[in-house]
Scaffold this motif. Structure first.
Motif, mmCIF file in Angstrom:
data_model
loop_
_atom_site.group_PDB
_atom_site.id
_atom_site.type_symbol
_atom_site.label_atom_id
_atom_site.label_comp_id
_atom_site.label_asym_id
_atom_site.label_seq_id
_atom_site.Cartn_x
_atom_site.Cartn_y
_atom_site.Cartn_z
ATOM 1 N N GLU A 159 -9.654 5.451 -103.500
ATOM 2 C CA GLU A 159 -8.281 5.693 -102.962
ATOM 3 C C GLU A 159 -8.731 7.311 -102.523
ATOM 4 O O GLU A 159 -8.789 8.126 -103.080
ATOM 5 N N ALA A 160 -8.271 7.505 -101.203
ATOM 6 C CA ALA A 160 -8.122 8.678 -100.511
ATOM 7 C C ALA A 160 -7.323 9.182 -99.508
ATOM 8 O O ALA A 160 -6.906 8.137 -98.946
ATOM 9 N N GLU A 161 -6.799 10.220 -99.554
ATOM 10 C CA GLU A 161 -5.884 10.911 -98.468
ATOM 11 C C GLU A 161 -6.555 11.994 -97.915
ATOM 12 O O GLU A 161 -7.135 12.858 -98.417
ATOM 13 N N GLU A 162 -6.567 11.817 -96.550
ATOM 14 C CA GLU A 162 -7.065 13.077 -95.619
ATOM 15 C C GLU A 162 -6.407 13.590 -94.957
ATOM 16 O O GLU A 162 -5.674 12.753 -93.922
ATOM 17 N N ARG A 163 -6.033 14.989 -94.746
ATOM 18 C CA ARG A 163 -4.981 15.434 -93.700
ATOM 19 C C ARG A 163 -5.815 16.452 -92.774
ATOM 20 O O ARG A 163 -6.535 17.358 -93.304
ATOM 21 N N GLN A 164 -5.687 16.180 -91.566
ATOM 22 C CA GLN A 164 -6.492 17.196 -90.511
ATOM 23 C C GLN A 164 -5.429 17.398 -89.278
ATOM 24 O O GLN A 164 -4.528 16.826 -88.958
ATOM 25 N N MET A 165 -5.390 19.015 -89.318
ATOM 26 C CA MET A 165 -4.621 19.471 -88.183
ATOM 27 C C MET A 165 -5.538 20.453 -87.393
ATOM 28 O O MET A 165 -6.215 21.509 -87.976
#
Length: 181
Positions: free
Chosen positions: A26-32
């Motif tokens: 399970e993974a969450e990735e945030r890109q800005m």
């Protein structure tokens, strides 16, 4: 991210082994980030690049299992190993994204162009951008594969033959409602 892995190795009989493994991620990735999208200026004498600001969140949940059965035997001077295997995985990806596109000239609420010869980083502040609500896309992927591999060794000569069949079903669905603004 969270992950787990388990594997079981078995010796079933003389010359016969098996292994089974399971994996969960399970993974969450945030890109800005700012992405260059176009050159500004006359062809060959470009002075800047226009940019698009992208704000993206990816949530991924993956489960997979794999198993192999290996038979080994020697017949006179000929060694033979036969592998039969199967793998299966399912993945759900939830993608939320939004963006603000800049142009050739600075506009309030949009990313400013970036000079090629004298870039000034940080001149654009993403907190001032006019961003739409996030658009959500949900992707479900299911994959499975079957395989057979035979290895025959005669002295220094090694012959290998194998086949594999893969099947997959992918579904992508764009949500019509925003996740959040």
């Amino acid at each position: 991210s969270d992950s787990g892995y388990a594997r079981l190795d078995l010796a079933l009989a003389t010359g016969l082994t098996a292994d089974v493994s399971y994996r969960h991620i399970e993974a969450e990735e945030r890109q800005m980030y700012h992405e260059p999208i176009g050159l500004i200026g006359p062809a060959g004498a470009w002075t800047a690049v226009s940019r698009e600001y992208r704000d993206q969140i990816r949530d991924s949940d993956t489960d997979s299992v794999a198993g192999n059965l290996v038979w080994s035997a020697t017949f006179g001077g000929v060694k033979n190993r036969l592998l039969v295997g199967y793998d299966y995985s399912v993945n759900r990806l939830v993608f939320d994204g939004r963006s603000a596109r800049g142009g050739a000239t600075p506009v309030a609420g949009r990313p400013t162009p970036l000079s090629i010869t004298n870039p000034v980083y940080g001149a654009s502040n993403p907190a001032t951008y006019v961003l739409p609500a996030y658009t959500r896309t949900i992707s479900d992927a299911e994959r499975q594969g079957y395989y057979l591999l035979d290895e025959v060794t005669i002295g220094r000569l090694i012959l290998i033959a194998g086949v594999r069949r893969d099947e997959f079903e992918d579904v992508n669905a764009a949500a019509t409602t925003a996740r959040f603004a």
